[in-house]
Design an enzyme around this catalytic site. Structure first.
Site, short mmCIF file in Angstrom:
data_model
loop_
_atom_site.label_atom_id
_atom_site.label_comp_id
_atom_site.label_asym_id
_atom_site.label_seq_id
_atom_site.Cartn_x
_atom_site.Cartn_y
_atom_site.Cartn_z
N HIS A 332 79.25 95.36 -1.64
CA HIS A 332 78.11 95.07 -0.78
C HIS A 332 78.46 93.99 0.23
CE1 HIS A 332 73.86 93.86 0.16
NE2 HIS A 332 73.72 95.17 0.11
N CYS A 333 79.22 93.00 -0.20
CA CYS A 333 79.65 91.93 0.72
C CYS A 333 80.46 92.49 1.89
CB CYS A 333 80.51 90.91 -0.02
SG CYS A 333 79.80 90.20 -1.51
N ALA A 334 81.20 93.56 1.64
CA ALA A 334 82.12 94.09 2.64
C ALA A 334 81.48 95.10 3.59
CB ALA A 334 83.31 94.75 1.94
#
Length: 344
Positions: A332-334
């Site tokens: 999700h961060c990416a």
């Protein structure tokens, strides 16, 4: 007065933005593994929707072209956009709708409170928009510091966030709760802000991004990171967070349905041995699928089954996230979704 709405992640999407790990970044001897992880992530997503992959330089473009998973991959668009790191969730555009018209918001990014060099990442959203790959919807710059991973929308006017990230003063020194709520309401159309004070993953360097802890999976349902092992260092803080979530009420005074996610066995950095912030809340919702992190752990299967029950109409796809978690980030961060324009 225009009605501004921050859509939920499960709304229809035009594309997903990813960033290719660059050779001059922080990946060190983990660069090839990180590139393999992003390539696998892109290939999975391309089964369902377009992917926009940002390349920082000519070397990045060449390595993308040479990667076995990306050759002739469609619908993949590679665009030249300078960047410091791959975490598009925090540097990419946050999208809202004004009376149904899409608008891209460009917030200040300062390297998670000044911890890392971030000048290129601060300019990332504007540079991405300037390529034309997002379309011709307008962009709106905000000088407050806000990262996409720090807010979680249910698409119905409520967001989840953490006091540790938004109110501790590392990012916006003059923010108290009242000013933060006003800023979120103005920029995002938010009506209800749910604040968490408990819960953290060891190794997290974002000051408690909500997308590692608790996620809306429906307007009335929150999936959260649990820990059943009383001997695990996370146990007490995550149990306290679960109590906070249980006490939340929506705008009509109703409790949210809560679904606990398992915690994988501890994942440690192979070089210095420190614990990494591995968890299953950092999944990504896309058109027709949910992509969940995997850690070669028995809990991978449990997380898969739980998330499949939450999204019965979407495929559940796994991507090994051990290479990404070495830099304290995940799927999700990416990634940053670009919601589809609404029918007119």
């Amino acid at each position: 007065m225009k009605e501004r709405v921050l859509p939920a992640e499960w709304a229809a999407q035009q594309a997903t933005v990813l960033v290719w790990p660059r050779s001059g970044g922080d990946w060190g001897n983990g660069l090839d593994a990180a590139r393999d992880a992003i390539a696998e992530f892109a290939a999975v997503l391309c089964d369902y929707q377009p992917v926009i992959l940002a390349a920082a330089d000519a070397e990045c473009r060449a390595s993308i072209a040479a990667h076995r998973l990306l050759a002739d991959l469609a619908p993949l668009s590679v665009v030249d956009v300078a960047n410091d790191d791959i975490w598009a969730r925090d540097t990419g555009p946050i999208t809202v709708f004004d009376d149904g018209a899409r608008r891209f918001l460009d917030f200040r990014f300062d390297g998670w409170g000044g911890q890392f060099e971030a000048s290129r990442d601060d300019a990332f959203t504007a540079a991405l928009h300037a390529t034309g790959v997002l379309g011709d919807c307008p962009i709106e710059r905000h000088e407050i510091t806000l990262e996409g991973g720090s807010i979680e929308s249910n698409g119905a006017g409520a967001v989840l966030t953490t006091e540790r990230c938004l109110l501790q003063g590392r990012r916006n020194a003059d923010f108290d709760r009242e000013r933060a709520i006003a800023a979120l309401a103005d920029a995002l159309g938010v009506e209800t802000v749910h604040w968490l004070t408990q819960g953290d993953l060891i190794g997290d360097d974002t000051d408690g991004h909500i997308d590692t802890l608790a996620r809306f999976v429906a307007a009335d349902t929150i999936a959260y990171q649990g820990c059943r092992d009383p001997q695990d260092a996370h146990h007490d803080a995550l149990a306290a967070m679960a109590k906070e979530l249980d006490a939340l009420r929506d705008a009509r005074g109703r409790p949210y349905r809560l679904v606990e996610l398992p915690l994988p066995s501890p994942v440690h950095d192979p070089e210095d041995g420190h614990r990494l912030p591995a968890g299953y809340a950092n999944f990504l919702i896309a058109n027709g699928c949910v992509v969940i992190p995997a850690f070669d752990d028995p809990a991978d299967d449990d997380a898969h089954e739980i998330i499949a029950g939450l999204f019965p109409d979407r495929d559940i796809r796994r991507v090994d996230s051990r290479a990404l978690i070495r830099q304290h980030g995940g799927l999700h961060c990416a990634a940053m979704q670009i919601p589809a324009e609404l029918p007119r």
